[in-house]
Structures are given as C-alpha cells and as structure tokens.
Design a protein around this motif. Sequence first.
Motif, PDB file in Angstrom:
ATOM      1  N   ALA A   1       4.936  -0.078   1.735  1.00 18.38           N
ATOM      2  CA  ALA A   1       6.054  -0.247   2.597  1.00 18.38           C
ATOM      3  C   ALA A   1       6.030   0.698   3.770  1.00 18.38           C
ATOM      4  CB  ALA A   1       7.570  -0.013   1.538  1.00 18.38           C
ATOM      5  N   PRO A   2       6.131   2.147   3.448  1.00 17.11           N
ATOM      6  CA  PRO A   2       6.367   3.253   4.497  1.00 17.11           C
ATOM      7  C   PRO A   2       5.193   2.959   5.643  1.00 17.11           C
ATOM      8  CG  PRO A   2       5.736   4.421   2.373  1.00 17.11           C
ATOM      9  CD  PRO A   2       5.967   2.955   2.152  1.00 17.11           C
ATOM     10  N   VAL A   3       4.068   2.563   5.221  1.00 17.62           N
ATOM     11  CA  VAL A   3       2.980   2.348   6.086  1.00 17.62           C
ATOM     12  C   VAL A   3       3.248   1.133   6.987  1.00 17.62           C
ATOM     13  CG1 VAL A   3       0.354   1.950   6.420  1.00 17.62           C
ATOM     14  CG2 VAL A   3       1.198   3.351   4.338  1.00 17.62           C
ATOM     15  N   GLY A   4       3.761  -0.164   6.395  1.00 18.96           N
ATOM     16  CA  GLY A   4       4.352  -0.955   6.956  1.00 18.96           C
ATOM     17  C   GLY A   4       5.369  -0.831   8.078  1.00 18.96           C
ATOM     18  N   ALA A   5       6.351  -0.114   7.679  1.00 19.20           N
ATOM     19  CA  ALA A   5       7.352   0.243   8.588  1.00 19.20           C
ATOM     20  C   ALA A   5       6.733   1.148   9.753  1.00 19.20           C
ATOM     21  CB  ALA A   5       8.477   1.289   7.972  1.00 19.20           C
ATOM     22  N   MET A   6       5.752   1.913   9.630  1.00 23.51           N
ATOM     23  CA  MET A   6       5.177   2.686  10.499  1.00 23.51           C
ATOM     24  C   MET A   6       4.601   1.765  11.637  1.00 23.51           C
ATOM     25  SD  MET A   6       2.249   5.625  10.189  1.00 23.51           S
ATOM     26  CE  MET A   6       0.995   4.389  10.067  1.00 23.51           C
ATOM     27  N   VAL A   7       3.643   1.023  11.150  1.00 26.13           N
ATOM     28  CA  VAL A   7       2.960  -0.013  12.000  1.00 26.13           C
ATOM     29  C   VAL A   7       3.671  -0.863  12.537  1.00 26.13           C
ATOM     30  CG1 VAL A   7       1.103  -1.512  11.834  1.00 26.13           C
ATOM     31  CG2 VAL A   7       0.866   0.273  10.412  1.00 26.13           C
ATOM     32  N   THR A   8       4.787  -1.336  12.107  1.00 26.27           N
ATOM     33  CA  THR A   8       5.741  -2.351  12.712  1.00 26.27           C
ATOM     34  C   THR A   8       6.458  -1.489  13.834  1.00 26.27           C
ATOM     35  OG1 THR A   8       6.048  -3.247  10.555  1.00 26.27           O
ATOM     36  CG2 THR A   8       7.706  -4.027  12.339  1.00 26.27           C
ATOM     37  N   PHE A   9       6.768  -0.274  13.558  1.00 26.70           N
ATOM     38  CA  PHE A   9       7.278   0.429  14.664  1.00 26.70           C
ATOM     39  C   PHE A   9       6.404   0.725  15.861  1.00 26.70           C
ATOM     40  CE2 PHE A   9       8.390   4.689  16.555  1.00 26.70           C
ATOM     41  CZ  PHE A   9       9.770   4.443  16.922  1.00 26.70           C
ATOM     42  N   ILE A  10       5.117   0.707  15.531  1.00 24.64           N
ATOM     43  CA  ILE A  10       4.283   0.894  16.589  1.00 24.64           C
ATOM     44  C   ILE A  10       3.942  -0.339  17.308  1.00 24.64           C
ATOM     45  CG2 ILE A  10       1.442   1.266  17.105  1.00 24.64           C
ATOM     46  CD1 ILE A  10       1.471   3.033  14.497  1.00 24.64           C
ATOM     47  N   ALA A  11       4.168  -1.449  16.434  1.00 27.34           N
ATOM     48  CA  ALA A  11       4.185  -2.656  17.201  1.00 27.34           C
ATOM     49  C   ALA A  11       5.090  -2.905  18.126  1.00 27.34           C
ATOM     50  CB  ALA A  11       3.889  -3.817  16.237  1.00 27.34           C
ATOM     51  N   LEU A  12       6.304  -2.495  17.770  1.00 33.72           N
ATOM     52  CA  LEU A  12       7.595  -2.486  18.562  1.00 33.72           C
ATOM     53  C   LEU A  12       7.270  -1.721  19.689  1.00 33.72           C
ATOM     54  CD1 LEU A  12      10.316  -2.865  15.931  1.00 33.72           C
ATOM     55  CD2 LEU A  12       9.895  -4.817  17.316  1.00 33.72           C
ATOM     56  N   VAL A  13       7.009  -0.573  19.797  1.00 28.15           N
ATOM     57  CA  VAL A  13       6.889   0.398  20.845  1.00 28.15           C
ATOM     58  C   VAL A  13       6.199  -0.041  21.648  1.00 28.15           C
ATOM     59  CG1 VAL A  13       6.602   2.628  21.431  1.00 28.15           C
ATOM     60  CG2 VAL A  13       8.076   2.190  19.505  1.00 28.15           C
ATOM     61  N   SER A  14       4.803  -0.242  21.253  1.00 23.54           N
ATOM     62  CA  SER A  14       3.742  -0.722  22.225  1.00 23.54           C
ATOM     63  C   SER A  14       4.148  -2.100  23.127  1.00 23.54           C
ATOM     64  CB  SER A  14       2.432  -0.899  21.568  1.00 23.54           C
ATOM     65  OG  SER A  14       2.691  -1.728  20.424  1.00 23.54           O
TER      66      SER A  14
ATOM     67  N   ALA B   1       0.929  -5.614  10.667  1.00 27.53           N
ATOM     68  CA  ALA B   1       2.507  -5.020  10.332  1.00 27.53           C
ATOM     69  C   ALA B   1       2.669  -6.446   9.494  1.00 27.53           C
ATOM     70  CB  ALA B   1       3.071  -5.077  11.407  1.00 27.53           C
ATOM     71  N   GLN B   2       2.356  -7.607   9.860  1.00 25.09           N
ATOM     72  CA  GLN B   2       2.562  -8.832   9.062  1.00 25.09           C
ATOM     73  C   GLN B   2       1.776  -8.944   7.830  1.00 25.09           C
ATOM     74  OE1 GLN B   2       2.799 -12.400  11.814  1.00 25.09           O
ATOM     75  NE2 GLN B   2       3.341 -10.792  13.448  1.00 25.09           N
ATOM     76  N   SER B   3       0.419  -8.539   8.236  1.00 17.55           N
ATOM     77  CA  SER B   3      -0.461  -8.955   7.060  1.00 17.55           C
ATOM     78  C   SER B   3      -0.111  -7.712   5.925  1.00 17.55           C
ATOM     79  CB  SER B   3      -1.742  -8.373   7.372  1.00 17.55           C
ATOM     80  OG  SER B   3      -2.158  -9.109   8.466  1.00 17.55           O
ATOM     81  N   LEU B   4       0.524  -6.332   6.224  1.00 16.20           N
ATOM     82  CA  LEU B   4       0.795  -5.803   5.051  1.00 16.20           C
ATOM     83  C   LEU B   4       2.052  -6.158   4.407  1.00 16.20           C
ATOM     84  CD1 LEU B   4       0.647  -2.027   7.013  1.00 16.20           C
ATOM     85  CD2 LEU B   4      -0.740  -2.732   5.152  1.00 16.20           C
ATOM     86  N   TYR B   5       2.890  -6.922   5.105  1.00 15.97           N
ATOM     87  CA  TYR B   5       4.055  -7.324   4.342  1.00 15.97           C
ATOM     88  C   TYR B   5       3.525  -8.425   3.311  1.00 15.97           C
ATOM     89  CZ  TYR B   5       8.720  -8.227   2.776  1.00 15.97           C
ATOM     90  OH  TYR B   5      10.046  -8.377   2.142  1.00 15.97           O
TER      91      TYR B   5
ATOM     92  N   VAL C   1      -1.795  -5.912  19.662  1.00 11.78           N
ATOM     93  CA  VAL C   1      -1.975  -6.823  18.912  1.00 11.78           C
ATOM     94  C   VAL C   1      -2.697  -6.467  17.405  1.00 11.78           C
ATOM     95  CG1 VAL C   1      -3.623  -9.143  18.551  1.00 11.78           C
ATOM     96  CG2 VAL C   1      -2.451  -8.429  20.802  1.00 11.78           C
ATOM     97  N   PRO C   2      -3.337  -5.546  17.267  1.00 10.14           N
ATOM     98  CA  PRO C   2      -3.631  -5.019  16.062  1.00 10.14           C
ATOM     99  C   PRO C   2      -2.626  -4.595  15.184  1.00 10.14           C
ATOM    100  CG  PRO C   2      -5.355  -4.104  17.433  1.00 10.14           C
ATOM    101  CD  PRO C   2      -4.422  -4.766  18.373  1.00 10.14           C
ATOM    102  N   ALA C   3      -1.658  -3.652  15.974  1.00  6.61           N
ATOM    103  CA  ALA C   3      -0.486  -3.180  15.064  1.00  6.61           C
ATOM    104  C   ALA C   3       0.260  -4.493  14.715  1.00  6.61           C
ATOM    105  CB  ALA C   3       0.003  -2.407  16.103  1.00  6.61           C
TER     106      ALA C   3
ATOM    107  N   ALA D   1     -11.295  -4.293  17.545  1.00  2.00           N
ATOM    108  CA  ALA D   1      -9.979  -3.553  17.541  1.00  2.00           C
ATOM    109  C   ALA D   1      -9.120  -3.942  16.082  1.00  2.00           C
ATOM    110  CB  ALA D   1      -9.139  -3.545  18.658  1.00  2.00           C
ATOM    111  N   MET D   2      -8.999  -5.195  15.910  1.00  3.36           N
ATOM    112  CA  MET D   2      -8.334  -5.384  14.739  1.00  3.36           C
ATOM    113  C   MET D   2      -8.932  -5.108  13.648  1.00  3.36           C
ATOM    114  SD  MET D   2      -6.986  -9.110  16.357  1.00  3.36           S
ATOM    115  CE  MET D   2      -6.152  -9.844  14.921  1.00  3.36           C
ATOM    116  N   ILE D   3     -10.311  -5.140  13.432  1.00  2.00           N
ATOM    117  CA  ILE D   3     -10.715  -4.924  12.220  1.00  2.00           C
ATOM    118  C   ILE D   3     -10.740  -3.182  11.797  1.00  2.00           C
ATOM    119  CG2 ILE D   3     -13.192  -4.688  11.147  1.00  2.00           C
ATOM    120  CD1 ILE D   3     -13.929  -7.386  12.611  1.00  2.00           C
ATOM    121  N   GLY D   4     -10.906  -2.585  13.065  1.00  2.00           N
ATOM    122  CA  GLY D   4     -10.895  -0.968  12.846  1.00  2.00           C
ATOM    123  C   GLY D   4      -9.513  -0.541  12.819  1.00  2.00           C
ATOM    124  N   PHE D   5      -8.529  -1.142  13.281  1.00  2.00           N
ATOM    125  CA  PHE D   5      -7.301  -0.789  13.146  1.00  2.00           C
ATOM    126  C   PHE D   5      -6.907  -0.827  11.545  1.00  2.00           C
ATOM    127  CE2 PHE D   5      -2.642  -0.973  13.243  1.00  2.00           C
ATOM    128  CZ  PHE D   5      -2.349   0.280  14.151  1.00  2.00           C
TER     129      PHE D   5
END
Lengths: 251, 218
Positions: free
Chosen positions: A106-119, A76-80, A70-72, A217-221
């Motif tokens: 942009a690259p951080v957003g891609a990484m976090v979105t990937f984490i969200a997809l995999v998790s 991911a959306q907030s970064l966009y 959920v934090p990821a 967790a959301m705040i820390g992440f």
Amino acid sequence: MLREILIIVIKKFIHQFASPKTYFYQVNRLYPWLLYISISIYISAIIWGLFFTPKDFVQGHSYRIIYFHVPASFVAQSLYAAMAISSAVFLIWRVKLAAYLARSIAPVGAMVTFIALVSGSIWGIPTWGTWWEWDARITSTLILFIMYLGLISLHNSFNNFDKADKLFSYLAIIGFVQIPIIKKSVDWWSSLHQPASITISDKPSIDPSMLYPLFMAMIGFAGLVACIVILSSKVQIYIREKNKNWVKDYV
Amino acid sequence: MNILLLLKNEALKLVKKTRAWLGPILIFILIMVAFPLTIELTSNNLSDAFYPVLFISILLVMMLATEGIFLEDYEDGTLELFLISKKSLSQWVFLKIFMHWLLIGVPISLLGAFFNLGANNDLSSSLMIFPALLIATYIFLILFCFGNSLSLTKGSALGTLITLPLTLPILVILGKLNTAIIFNINYFEFLILIFGVLSIIIFAFPAIISRIIKTHLE
C-alpha cells in the motif's frame, strides 16, 4: 498419480514459502541480485532513451519523460492488482504472509502513484500547456492515490492486526473495481490523455526505436519497486513477528 | 412475516431518530434552496449548475444518512444477538439499507425531481431524472454503508474517506446521464448502466457488509 504428486509438491512449496520465516530468508538472498539487475536495466534504458532515440515529430525532446512516467503509471496499477490478489489469498486461504504483503504494498503503491501523477503533470506543460486537466485518466489515477491512502488509514486505525488485515483486504478487493476503469478510461471517455500505445491485442503504435528502451525501463522500474516492496514487507514481518524467536535471533 | 417484522422495526428505529431520518432530507432541501443564491440570477447559469449540485448534494446527504448506521446496533448488542441467534445478518443488512432508502432516498429523489422542475422548467427532464436519482441514492447508501461498516468503531470520517473514491465512477455516469438528459440522447443506455451497477451491488454488498460486521464482532 502424476497429478497428485504435482499437487503435493505445489502445496508443500506454497506451505513452505507462505511461512514468513522462509519468505524472509529467501528474499534476503534474492534482494541484492534483483536490486543490481534492476538498476542496471533501468539505467541502460534511461541512457538509451535519453541519448540514443530520435526526438518525437510533434513533442520534440519532451516526450523522453515517457521512460519515467509510463513505468510509474504501469507499476502503480499493477501494484494495486498485486495487493488485491494478496488480499484475496489472505481471505480465502488465511495465508498471513499475503496480508503482510498486501499491507506492505500500500505505501509503495501510493508513492509510485504520486510519482506517476507528478511526472504526468510535468509532461502536461509542454504537451497540453497545463499542469493539470480534469480528464478521465488523470482523475482516476488521483482516485487510485486516494484509495491507497484510505487503505493505509484504515489499517493504521486498528491496533488488532488480524482485524485490520481482514478489513484492509475487503476494501482492497472492492477497490479493485477502479483498476479496469483507470485502464479503459482513455477509451471510454474522450480524453486529453492519449490512448494506450502498447496493448496485448494490437501492434504497438510507438516506433520500435522508442519502444524497446521503454520496455526495458518498465522492467527495470518494476524491479526497483519490487525491491522497495521487499524492504517494506520485511518491516511488516519485523513488526508482526517481533516476538518470534527467529526474528530475535536474526536481529 | 419475519421480514415484515424486521422492516417494521427498522422503520420505527429510524423514524424515532429524527436527526438520522429527517435531518438529511432537511439538509438536502437547504442546499438546493441555498445554491441559487450563490449564482447570478440568470436562468441559464442556474440550469447549467443544477445537475452537478444535485448529484453532489445527494452524495453528501447519503453520507450523512448513513453516519453511524451500524454503530448503535453494535453498541447495544443487537449485532451480537443476530450472530448468536443464527439469523441471516446479510438479510438484516439488506433490509436496513432498504428501509433507509425508502425513508430517505425516495423522498430525496422526489424532491430532486421537484427542484429540477424549478430550475429547468421542464417536466420531461424531471421525469427522466427521477428514476436515475432513485437508483443513485440506493447505490450511494449501499457504498456508504460499506464504508461505515469498515470503520464501525472508528468514526464516520474514516468511512467517508475510504468510500468516496468508490462513489466517483457513479458520479461520472451521472455526469454522462446529465448530458444525455440535456441533449436527449442515450438516456436509457446510461440508466440501464447504473441500474446494472445497482443490481450487482444490491445483493453482493449486504453479504460483504455482514462479513465485515462479523469481523468486528470476532
């Protein structure tokens, strides 16, 4: 009179903070604090969530991936959104720091979105019995990931940074249309993915014993991701301002 | 008069380039003719797969139709002339997209409705799909023009990569429209929805595209 003073103070603050040099030194001071506080909050949330919350009636222990997934997804959306706002600031007020920030997100957003997809995919196995489902929320998140990659590709294909920043900003702003679609996809389409448990207007449908560690967790992440964005933005400043004396002196 | 002249010029330029004009239409026909060959010859399978194949082939064909749409004008100095002459670049972009839609989008929409008749043996569904195709082809054209303007000198692959994610919400609506046509429910709601999308982007995107082109020329 007070209003005019306030406007002058705000303008001065924005003008000063919009300078890459001021930003660089300010975030250097902020970074260790943000990093240690975020790590503490996130580790506390994980320990609380994994060891001190009850197991879910339906999903058993498998739901505990919520403290990662959920934090990821949220970040991911907030970064966009942050990237689109930075892009708009750059295009409207020509604040070059905003362009550096947008590019560094942009690259951080891609990484976090990937984490969200995999998790999410890992969570899908015990819950839905499948790694992947062509469901509205999951597919739209995959599109967000591709969008991030497209933005990075667009920026990298131009040697002229000013032109690349402008084109990147146009695309980032237009691409923002995806964010409400991702957000509302679970409400607009019948979907395997559950609807949002936490909304602004309604009472959360999740039990407080699970909700509080989730908030933590959301705040820390988010704090940890902000640290990575800071590092990424510093890299952008090094690249773009490499000929400036203050960068040479700092290095 | 000025607008008519611009339209005439764009039409002549497009018709002269057979590859850019007739090519996408022929490719569309080939896809629609070839796809039944890949399916078992039972009519149910054919009608089930027809709409998804139709929408995806329209998407691909519109992508081909806009390949390098501004490149020639960029290379031969037309765009610079527009900028110097203080004429409205966004108006020119609007007319260029409109002419592409008239010469490529409209024939493809007609052909799509015709192929629907062949696949489903149903005139009413053909009449229902035709306006949706007219709108969808225009939206896809505008979006791919946006992508091509961003990647003006960097090839159409980049333009496609950055535009395809933007087209997917339209594909989702078209998918819903497909269900609406099959079950004959909520058809007009979905049609109005994509028309609403078109009515926003038809005026907003030419202005954005002209800003992007100006960025390339700076």
